[in-house]
Write an enzyme that holds these catalytic residues in place. Structure first.
Site, short mmCIF file in Angstrom:
data_model
loop_
_atom_site.label_atom_id
_atom_site.label_comp_id
_atom_site.label_asym_id
_atom_site.label_seq_id
_atom_site.Cartn_x
_atom_site.Cartn_y
_atom_site.Cartn_z
N TYR A 148 72.89 51.65 52.00
CA TYR A 148 72.01 52.40 51.03
C TYR A 148 72.97 52.73 49.66
O TYR A 148 72.25 52.47 48.50
CB TYR A 148 71.97 54.16 51.62
CG TYR A 148 71.16 55.03 50.66
CD1 TYR A 148 69.91 55.14 50.90
CD2 TYR A 148 71.76 55.93 49.85
CE1 TYR A 148 69.06 55.97 50.03
CE2 TYR A 148 71.14 56.92 49.02
CZ TYR A 148 69.61 56.81 49.22
OH TYR A 148 69.16 57.80 48.70
N SER A 159 70.95 57.25 43.08
CA SER A 159 71.44 58.35 43.95
C SER A 159 72.94 58.61 43.57
O SER A 159 73.54 57.69 42.94
CB SER A 159 71.37 57.92 45.22
OG SER A 159 72.29 58.86 46.29
N1 LIG Z 1 65.98 63.27 49.00
C1 LIG Z 1 67.21 63.26 48.27
O1 LIG Z 1 68.34 63.75 48.75
C2 LIG Z 1 67.57 62.13 47.51
C3 LIG Z 1 68.72 61.78 46.98
C4 LIG Z 1 69.06 60.77 46.10
C5 LIG Z 1 68.29 59.71 45.97
N2 LIG Z 1 66.96 59.81 46.56
C6 LIG Z 1 65.89 58.65 46.36
O2 LIG Z 1 64.83 59.08 45.64
C7 LIG Z 1 63.77 58.44 46.05
C8 LIG Z 1 62.58 59.15 46.84
O3 LIG Z 1 63.07 59.83 47.95
P1 LIG Z 1 62.43 61.06 48.63
O4 LIG Z 1 63.47 62.00 48.86
O5 LIG Z 1 61.17 61.44 47.98
O6 LIG Z 1 62.15 60.35 50.10
P2 LIG Z 1 60.90 60.23 51.09
O7 LIG Z 1 61.13 60.14 52.28
O8 LIG Z 1 60.23 61.78 50.93
O9 LIG Z 1 60.01 59.52 50.34
C9 LIG Z 1 60.06 58.02 50.35
C10 LIG Z 1 58.64 57.48 50.49
O10 LIG Z 1 58.70 55.97 50.49
C11 LIG Z 1 57.78 55.47 51.18
N3 LIG Z 1 58.16 53.86 51.58
C12 LIG Z 1 59.08 53.73 52.47
N4 LIG Z 1 59.25 52.34 52.58
C13 LIG Z 1 58.25 51.83 51.99
C14 LIG Z 1 57.77 50.67 51.78
N5 LIG Z 1 58.32 49.65 52.44
N6 LIG Z 1 56.72 50.33 50.97
C15 LIG Z 1 56.06 51.53 50.40
N7 LIG Z 1 56.28 52.89 50.57
C16 LIG Z 1 57.54 53.02 51.23
C17 LIG Z 1 57.60 56.44 52.33
O11 LIG Z 1 56.39 56.52 53.10
C18 LIG Z 1 57.68 57.69 51.74
O12 LIG Z 1 56.68 58.33 51.32
C19 LIG Z 1 64.32 57.31 46.80
O13 LIG Z 1 64.73 56.10 46.30
C20 LIG Z 1 65.58 58.03 47.45
O14 LIG Z 1 66.78 56.96 47.70
C21 LIG Z 1 66.56 60.92 47.17
#
Ligand SMILES: NC(=O)c1ccc[n+]([C@@H]2O[C@H](COP(=O)([O-])OP(=O)(O)OC[C@H]3O[C@@H](n4cnc5c(N)ncnc54)[C@H](O)[C@@H]3O)[C@@H](O)[C@H]2O)c1
Length: 267
Positions: free
Chosen positions: A172, A159
């Site tokens: 985070y 991120s």
């Molecule tokens: N959305 C953003 O703005 C953003 C920005 C920077 C980084 N990210 C990173 O991208 C990645 C995906 O994020 P996203 O936006 O798709 O989030 P999201 O919440 O849509 O998806 C995350 C998924 O992880 C699963 N999850 C959570 N804990 C878990 C566990 N203990 N075991 C198995 N599964 C688990 C959840 O059920 C969910 O389906 C993450 O690492 C997030 O930090 C997202």
């Protein structure tokens, strides 16, 4: 003489001609959410077999229906990646179900936006376990197999918070900075075995992870004002970078943190 533009957007470039070399690749995606889900569909469109692991069965089922509609070979695995040994168990299951593993994409993460002074040690441990330790567990198990076979691609979602000091992002941000360094050491240790390891570092992307924050009054405009591109990103904007870094064209690219952020880290 007509010249084919370098930025050709014809679908044939990516899919029919197998420009990426991903047809038949075996891909494990951790996370059926916004970014993991979009990437799973993109790998499937590129002809890969896709296994998706998530703790949430409903997310898996919804994604599974979309993968089935594409006619993609896919496997859904329900698991909580914070459990000890989960990474090894999931990779063993995927090797069994897909007959091999060529690409790992880790897209599991949680956030809890509070100042550092408010966190308990247990809350800190939990975020680090979900976001960082699960990368270690899965990537170590996948890497062991990939090093043995002499090729592989490991990707994990970092991120912009792994670089910038966002307020109320203590655990985070630490987990994302940890991912960057963990992947860089993996990249170095596995480079001679044909395994590349890279991080994708998005800025604000509209997914379930950010929906609650974006719903707060004025928050969307605040966040957009921080991005030189003047907008937030979409999950689909992660798919091209993920596919490229997984492709045959990226064999000499390793140890990078690729920012996909509309210029957020420039300012
Ligand atoms: N959305 C953003 O703005 C953003 C920005 C920077 C980084 N990210 C990173 O991208 C990645 C995906 O994020 P996203 O936006 O798709 O989030 P999201 O919440 O849509 O998806 C995350 C998924 O992880 C699963 N999850 C959570 N804990 C878990 C566990 N203990 N075991 C198995 N599964 C688990 C959840 O059920 C969910 O389906 C993450 O690492 C997030 O930090 C997202």
């Amino acid at each position: 003489m007509s010249v084919t533009p370098v930025m050709a957007t014809s679908p044939e470039v990516g899919v029919n001609a197998d420009w990426l070399g991903l047809h038949g690749a075996r891909v494990l995606i951790a996370g059926a959410g916004g970014i993991g889900g979009a990437c799973a569909l993109a790998y499937a469109r590129a002809g890969a077999s896709v296994a998706v692991v998530d703790r949430d069965q409903r997310s898996l089922d919804a994604l599974g229906a979309e993968l089935a509609a594409l006619g993609a070979k896919h496997e859904l695995i329900q698991a909580d990646l914070t459990e000890h040994g989960a990474g090894q168990r999931v990779v063993a299951d995927v090797l069994d179900r897909l007959g091999g593993l060529d690409v790992l994409l880790h897209a599991v993460g949680i956030n809890d936006r509070r100042p550092i002074l408010e966190f308990t040690e247990d809350e800190w441990d939990h975020i680090l376990r979900v976001n960082l330790s699960s990368v270690f567990g899965l990537a170590q198990a996948a890497g062991r197999h990939m090093v043995d076979q002499g090729h592989g691609r490991v990707l994990a979602l970092s991120s912009v918070s792994g670089l910038l000091a966002h307020h109320s992002h203590g655990p985070y941000a630490a987990s994302k900075g940890g991912i960057n360094q963990l992947l860089r050491v993996m990249a170095r240790e596995w480079a001679a075995s044909g395994v590349t390891v890279n991080a994708l570092a998005p800025g604000y992307i509209e997914t379930p992870l950010t929906a609650g924050e974006l719903a707060k009054p004025g928050k969307r405009a605040d966040l957009e004002s921080l991005v030189p591109a003047g907008r937030l990103g979409t999950p689909d904007e992660l798919t091209g970078p993920a596919l490229f870094l997984s492709s045959r064209h990226a064999g000499f690219i390793t140890g990078h943190v690729m920012y996909i952020d509309g210029g957020r880290t420039l300012v």
